[in-house]
Design a protein around this motif. Structure first.
Motif, PDB file in Angstrom:
ATOM      1  N   LYS A 291       0.849  -1.186   0.000  1.00  0.00           N
ATOM      2  CA  LYS A 291       0.000   0.000   0.000  1.00  0.00           C
ATOM      3  C   LYS A 291       0.887   1.238   0.000  1.00  0.00           C
ATOM      4  O   LYS A 291       1.437   1.627   1.023  1.00  0.00           O
ATOM      5  CB  LYS A 291      -0.928   0.000   1.216  1.00  0.00           C
ATOM      6  CG  LYS A 291      -1.892  -1.192   1.261  1.00  0.00           C
ATOM      7  CD  LYS A 291      -2.786  -1.140   2.497  1.00  0.00           C
ATOM      8  CE  LYS A 291      -3.749  -2.322   2.522  1.00  0.00           C
ATOM      9  NZ  LYS A 291      -4.612  -2.290   3.740  1.00  0.00           N
ATOM     10  N   ASN A 292       1.066   1.817  -1.196  1.00  0.00           N
ATOM     11  CA  ASN A 292       1.895   3.007  -1.381  1.00  0.00           C
ATOM     12  C   ASN A 292       3.285   2.822  -0.789  1.00  0.00           C
ATOM     13  O   ASN A 292       3.765   3.598   0.033  1.00  0.00           O
ATOM     14  CB  ASN A 292       1.223   4.237  -0.762  1.00  0.00           C
ATOM     15  CG  ASN A 292       1.863   5.533  -1.229  1.00  0.00           C
ATOM     16  OD1 ASN A 292       2.297   5.647  -2.377  1.00  0.00           O
ATOM     17  ND2 ASN A 292       1.913   6.518  -0.346  1.00  0.00           N
ATOM     18  N   VAL A 293       3.961   1.786  -1.248  1.00  0.00           N
ATOM     19  CA  VAL A 293       5.281   1.421  -0.747  1.00  0.00           C
ATOM     20  C   VAL A 293       6.356   1.909  -1.718  1.00  0.00           C
ATOM     21  O   VAL A 293       6.294   1.637  -2.918  1.00  0.00           O
ATOM     22  CB  VAL A 293       5.378  -0.106  -0.568  1.00  0.00           C
ATOM     23  CG1 VAL A 293       6.808  -0.530  -0.288  1.00  0.00           C
ATOM     24  CG2 VAL A 293       4.456  -0.564   0.555  1.00  0.00           C
ATOM     25  N   ASN A 326       3.204 -13.558  -6.268  1.00  0.00           N
ATOM     26  CA  ASN A 326       1.938 -12.951  -5.858  1.00  0.00           C
ATOM     27  C   ASN A 326       2.171 -11.722  -4.985  1.00  0.00           C
ATOM     28  O   ASN A 326       1.718 -11.639  -3.847  1.00  0.00           O
ATOM     29  CB  ASN A 326       1.049 -13.968  -5.137  1.00  0.00           C
ATOM     30  CG  ASN A 326      -0.388 -13.476  -5.016  1.00  0.00           C
ATOM     31  OD1 ASN A 326      -0.837 -12.653  -5.810  1.00  0.00           O
ATOM     32  ND2 ASN A 326      -1.103 -13.967  -4.023  1.00  0.00           N
ATOM     33  N   ILE A 327       2.889 -10.768  -5.558  1.00  0.00           N
ATOM     34  CA  ILE A 327       3.161  -9.493  -4.891  1.00  0.00           C
ATOM     35  C   ILE A 327       2.275  -8.451  -5.575  1.00  0.00           C
ATOM     36  O   ILE A 327       2.393  -8.228  -6.784  1.00  0.00           O
ATOM     37  CB  ILE A 327       4.638  -9.091  -5.012  1.00  0.00           C
ATOM     38  CG1 ILE A 327       5.572 -10.300  -4.755  1.00  0.00           C
ATOM     39  CG2 ILE A 327       4.941  -7.926  -4.101  1.00  0.00           C
ATOM     40  CD1 ILE A 327       5.481 -10.875  -3.383  1.00  0.00           C
ATOM     41  N   ARG A 328       1.407  -7.780  -4.835  1.00  0.00           N
ATOM     42  CA  ARG A 328       0.424  -6.903  -5.478  1.00  0.00           C
ATOM     43  C   ARG A 328       0.162  -5.655  -4.626  1.00  0.00           C
ATOM     44  O   ARG A 328       0.282  -5.697  -3.397  1.00  0.00           O
ATOM     45  CB  ARG A 328      -0.888  -7.652  -5.702  1.00  0.00           C
ATOM     46  CG  ARG A 328      -1.543  -8.150  -4.440  1.00  0.00           C
ATOM     47  CD  ARG A 328      -2.582  -9.229  -4.734  1.00  0.00           C
ATOM     48  NE  ARG A 328      -3.332  -9.613  -3.540  1.00  0.00           N
ATOM     49  CZ  ARG A 328      -2.907 -10.482  -2.630  1.00  0.00           C
ATOM     50  NH1 ARG A 328      -1.712 -11.034  -2.758  1.00  0.00           N
ATOM     51  NH2 ARG A 328      -3.665 -10.773  -1.586  1.00  0.00           N
ATOM     52  N   GLY A 329      -0.182  -4.574  -5.336  1.00  0.00           N
ATOM     53  CA  GLY A 329      -0.522  -3.347  -4.629  1.00  0.00           C
ATOM     54  C   GLY A 329      -0.016  -2.124  -5.352  1.00  0.00           C
ATOM     55  O   GLY A 329       0.111  -2.112  -6.587  1.00  0.00           O
ATOM     56  N   ILE A 357       2.062  -4.511  -9.565  1.00  0.00           N
ATOM     57  CA  ILE A 357       2.335  -3.303  -8.797  1.00  0.00           C
ATOM     58  C   ILE A 357       2.034  -2.092  -9.670  1.00  0.00           C
ATOM     59  O   ILE A 357       2.615  -1.927 -10.745  1.00  0.00           O
ATOM     60  CB  ILE A 357       3.801  -3.261  -8.322  1.00  0.00           C
ATOM     61  CG1 ILE A 357       4.135  -4.526  -7.514  1.00  0.00           C
ATOM     62  CG2 ILE A 357       4.056  -2.012  -7.490  1.00  0.00           C
ATOM     63  CD1 ILE A 357       5.591  -4.634  -7.123  1.00  0.00           C
ATOM     64  N   LYS A 358       1.149  -1.261  -9.200  1.00  0.00           N
ATOM     65  CA  LYS A 358       0.711  -0.102  -9.970  1.00  0.00           C
ATOM     66  C   LYS A 358       1.284   1.187  -9.390  1.00  0.00           C
ATOM     67  O   LYS A 358       1.479   1.318  -8.182  1.00  0.00           O
ATOM     68  CB  LYS A 358      -0.812  -0.050  -9.994  1.00  0.00           C
ATOM     69  CG  LYS A 358      -1.447  -1.253 -10.678  1.00  0.00           C
ATOM     70  CD  LYS A 358      -2.958  -1.177 -10.658  1.00  0.00           C
ATOM     71  CE  LYS A 358      -3.569  -2.400 -11.345  1.00  0.00           C
ATOM     72  NZ  LYS A 358      -5.057  -2.366 -11.314  1.00  0.00           N
ATOM     73  N   TYR A 359       1.530   2.127 -10.320  1.00  0.00           N
ATOM     74  CA  TYR A 359       2.015   3.441  -9.925  1.00  0.00           C
ATOM     75  C   TYR A 359       1.309   4.479 -10.778  1.00  0.00           C
ATOM     76  O   TYR A 359       1.276   4.368 -12.008  1.00  0.00           O
ATOM     77  CB  TYR A 359       3.537   3.529 -10.120  1.00  0.00           C
ATOM     78  CG  TYR A 359       4.090   4.925  -9.924  1.00  0.00           C
ATOM     79  CD1 TYR A 359       4.068   5.523  -8.663  1.00  0.00           C
ATOM     80  CD2 TYR A 359       4.626   5.638 -10.981  1.00  0.00           C
ATOM     81  CE1 TYR A 359       4.569   6.795  -8.475  1.00  0.00           C
ATOM     82  CE2 TYR A 359       5.139   6.904 -10.809  1.00  0.00           C
ATOM     83  CZ  TYR A 359       5.105   7.491  -9.550  1.00  0.00           C
ATOM     84  OH  TYR A 359       5.596   8.751  -9.365  1.00  0.00           O
ATOM     85  N   GLN A 381       3.219 -10.163 -15.253  1.00  0.00           N
ATOM     86  CA  GLN A 381       4.130  -9.213 -14.638  1.00  0.00           C
ATOM     87  C   GLN A 381       3.681  -7.790 -14.957  1.00  0.00           C
ATOM     88  O   GLN A 381       3.624  -7.404 -16.117  1.00  0.00           O
ATOM     89  CB  GLN A 381       5.554  -9.408 -15.160  1.00  0.00           C
ATOM     90  CG  GLN A 381       6.042 -10.851 -15.200  1.00  0.00           C
ATOM     91  CD  GLN A 381       6.160 -11.475 -13.837  1.00  0.00           C
ATOM     92  OE1 GLN A 381       6.481 -10.791 -12.877  1.00  0.00           O
ATOM     93  NE2 GLN A 381       5.871 -12.763 -13.737  1.00  0.00           N
ATOM     94  N   THR A 382       3.356  -7.026 -13.947  1.00  0.00           N
ATOM     95  CA  THR A 382       3.067  -5.605 -14.087  1.00  0.00           C
ATOM     96  C   THR A 382       3.864  -4.865 -13.017  1.00  0.00           C
ATOM     97  O   THR A 382       3.626  -5.054 -11.824  1.00  0.00           O
ATOM     98  CB  THR A 382       1.569  -5.308 -13.908  1.00  0.00           C
ATOM     99  OG1 THR A 382       0.808  -6.060 -14.847  1.00  0.00           O
ATOM    100  CG2 THR A 382       1.285  -3.829 -14.098  1.00  0.00           C
ATOM    101  N   PRO A 383       4.852  -4.027 -13.456  1.00  0.00           N
ATOM    102  CA  PRO A 383       5.206  -3.676 -14.832  1.00  0.00           C
ATOM    103  C   PRO A 383       5.878  -4.841 -15.561  1.00  0.00           C
ATOM    104  O   PRO A 383       6.252  -5.832 -14.939  1.00  0.00           O
ATOM    105  CB  PRO A 383       6.186  -2.517 -14.636  1.00  0.00           C
ATOM    106  CG  PRO A 383       6.801  -2.779 -13.295  1.00  0.00           C
ATOM    107  CD  PRO A 383       5.715  -3.369 -12.457  1.00  0.00           C
ATOM    108  N   LYS A 384       6.031  -4.656 -16.873  1.00  0.00           N
ATOM    109  CA  LYS A 384       6.646  -5.685 -17.708  1.00  0.00           C
ATOM    110  C   LYS A 384       8.049  -5.987 -17.206  1.00  0.00           C
ATOM    111  O   LYS A 384       8.855  -5.102 -16.965  1.00  0.00           O
ATOM    112  CB  LYS A 384       6.698  -5.226 -19.160  1.00  0.00           C
ATOM    113  CG  LYS A 384       7.279  -6.256 -20.113  1.00  0.00           C
ATOM    114  CD  LYS A 384       7.301  -5.714 -21.537  1.00  0.00           C
ATOM    115  CE  LYS A 384       7.932  -6.733 -22.483  1.00  0.00           C
ATOM    116  NZ  LYS A 384       7.998  -6.201 -23.877  1.00  0.00           N
ATOM    117  N   ALA A 385       8.338  -7.276 -17.065  1.00  0.00           N
ATOM    118  CA  ALA A 385       9.604  -7.680 -16.462  1.00  0.00           C
ATOM    119  C   ALA A 385      10.732  -7.748 -17.471  1.00  0.00           C
ATOM    120  O   ALA A 385      10.510  -7.997 -18.660  1.00  0.00           O
ATOM    121  CB  ALA A 385       9.444  -9.044 -15.792  1.00  0.00           C
TER     122      ALA A 385
END
Length: 395
Positions: A291-293, A326-329, A357-359, A381-385
């Motif tokens: 969460k906003n890391v 499974n890392i998400r947020g 992971i979104k920004y 993969q988000t972003p593209k790896a």
């Protein structure tokens, strides 16, 4: 129960969950008093008891000076902290600890009480986050060579330095532990573990000014599960390689954790021009919510705070069998994933699966950087790896 020292033994047993053959040693001191001598006396007597025993610190606030409770004890021993013990609010110059438990087998610490390190005044004089040559401050609670232990339901508040430090432990569990200090408090790592085997940190809340959980050299078989972290610097393996004679790290699992508003997320950090050559292997991060890391996923083999090292010399710490799954947020900056391995000793067998992971910042989109690593990719993969040994950031 609190300050009513005449309460029946049966009622004491009900409150702290003791079996009928456990003997209770009460500190016998009124709230507001300094219990350092009384606690040491009660512990010493309990430690010599031939059957399981409990040292009782009832509800209320007490002063507590530097204290070391050392075994071996003749039978399992429990500290039931129901009240709040408060350290000296001033600096404790040259002291390495406030409360220490050492060489105890079959140890329990519980009761719902609070260790208040009263660190506010000390933080103002601490500059260890900027220089090596700094004034050392005491760790709040040390566990040295403690085995078959369970620490449950206690709070560490405003430590002057690390809240909890564990070394030489075997088969030790921290459960329902709460650690609290302001985000700006320097060097207040939540739980630091090293040179131990079989440590579990579960179902706990850590909000502090440095790493929530930090892993030093020699750590084997660590489980961190259902831990909420933030603020702080995240969950860190390392730093490794700063000192000579360090030992290998292996068998680290960080699962089902939440990181919120932390300066880093899940990271591995090693020093360049390391003073030793060791291996960190079988390190797995899975089911992590962000969460906003800032810097959500990070391998940094050029970790060099204060510029006190030679970055021209590659790290000699070998990283093997690492996974992020499974890392998400959400990320606090565009550098969502950075796998920056050593040029002279590239990371091997690194796996990434289902990273999302979104920004949303104006300088986006999020990036994925690799150096000296060719990760195995699974799922989305988000972003593209990146996938080549050395690439520029992926868009």
């Amino acid at each position: 129960m609190g300050v009513h020292f005449g309460v029946s033994v049966f009622f004491v047993f009900c409150l702290v969950g003791l079996s009928a053959n456990a003997k209770v040693f009460n500190i016998g001191s009124p709230p507001g008093s300094d219990i350092t001598k009384a606690l040491l006396k009660a512990f010493t007597e309990a430690c010599q008891a031939p059957t399981k025993s409990t040292v009782m610190i009832p509800k209320g606030e007490y002063k507590l000076g530097e204290i070391e409770m050392t075994g071996p004890c003749k039978a399992p021993i429990r500290i039931a902290l129901q009240g709040t013990v408060k350290a000296d609010g001033n600096l404790i110059n040259g002291k390495e600890k406030w409360v220490a438990f050492r060489n105890i087998d079959g140890f329990k610490l519980n009761g719902g009480g609070v260790f208040d390190g009263e660190g506010n005044n000390a933080w103002r004089s601490n500059n260890c986050h900027k220089t090596f040559n700094c004034k050392k401050l005491p760790i709040s609670i040390r566990f040295d060579f403690v085995t078959n232990a369970k620490i449950r339901g206690i709070t560490s508040l405003d430590a002057k330095h690390f809240h909890i430090n564990v070394i030489g432990a075997k088969n030790m569990t921290f459960e329902d532990v709460k650690i609290v200090a302001p985000a700006e408090s320097p060097n207040t790592d939540g739980i630091h573990v090293g040179r131990s085997d079989g440590i579990r940190i579960i179902n706990s809340f850590i909000s502090t000014g440095d790493d929530c959980v930090s892993v030093g050299d020699g750590m084997k078989n660590l489980l961190v599960e259902r831990v909420t972290c933030g603020p702080g610097h995240g969950i860190s393996i390392g730093s490794l390689g700063r000192y000579s004679h360090e030992e290998d790290v292996s068998g680290i699992k960080i699962v089902n954790c939440t990181l919120q508003e932390t300066d880093n997320g899940i990271r591995i950090k090693t020093w360049p021009s390391a003073a030793c050559s060791t291996t960190a292997s079988d390190i797995h991060f899975q089911n992590i919510i962000l969460k906003n890391v800032t810097n959500p996923i990070l391998i940094d083999q050029e970790y060099c705070p204060w510029n006190q090292c030679n970055k021209q010399k590659s790290s000699t710490i070998k990283l093997v069998n690492i996974s992020f799954k499974n890392i998400r947020g959400t990320s606090g900056n565009k550098d969502a994933v950075k796998l920056l391995c050593a040029k002279g000793l590239p990371c091997t067998n690194v796996e990434l699966g289902d990273i999302n992971i979104k920004y949303n910042g104006a300088d986006g989109p999020a990036t994925f950087q690799c150096a000296n690593v060719s990760p195995k990719l699974m799922g989305t993969q988000t972003p593209k790896a990146c996938s080549s040994p050395l690439t520029k950031p992926a868009k």
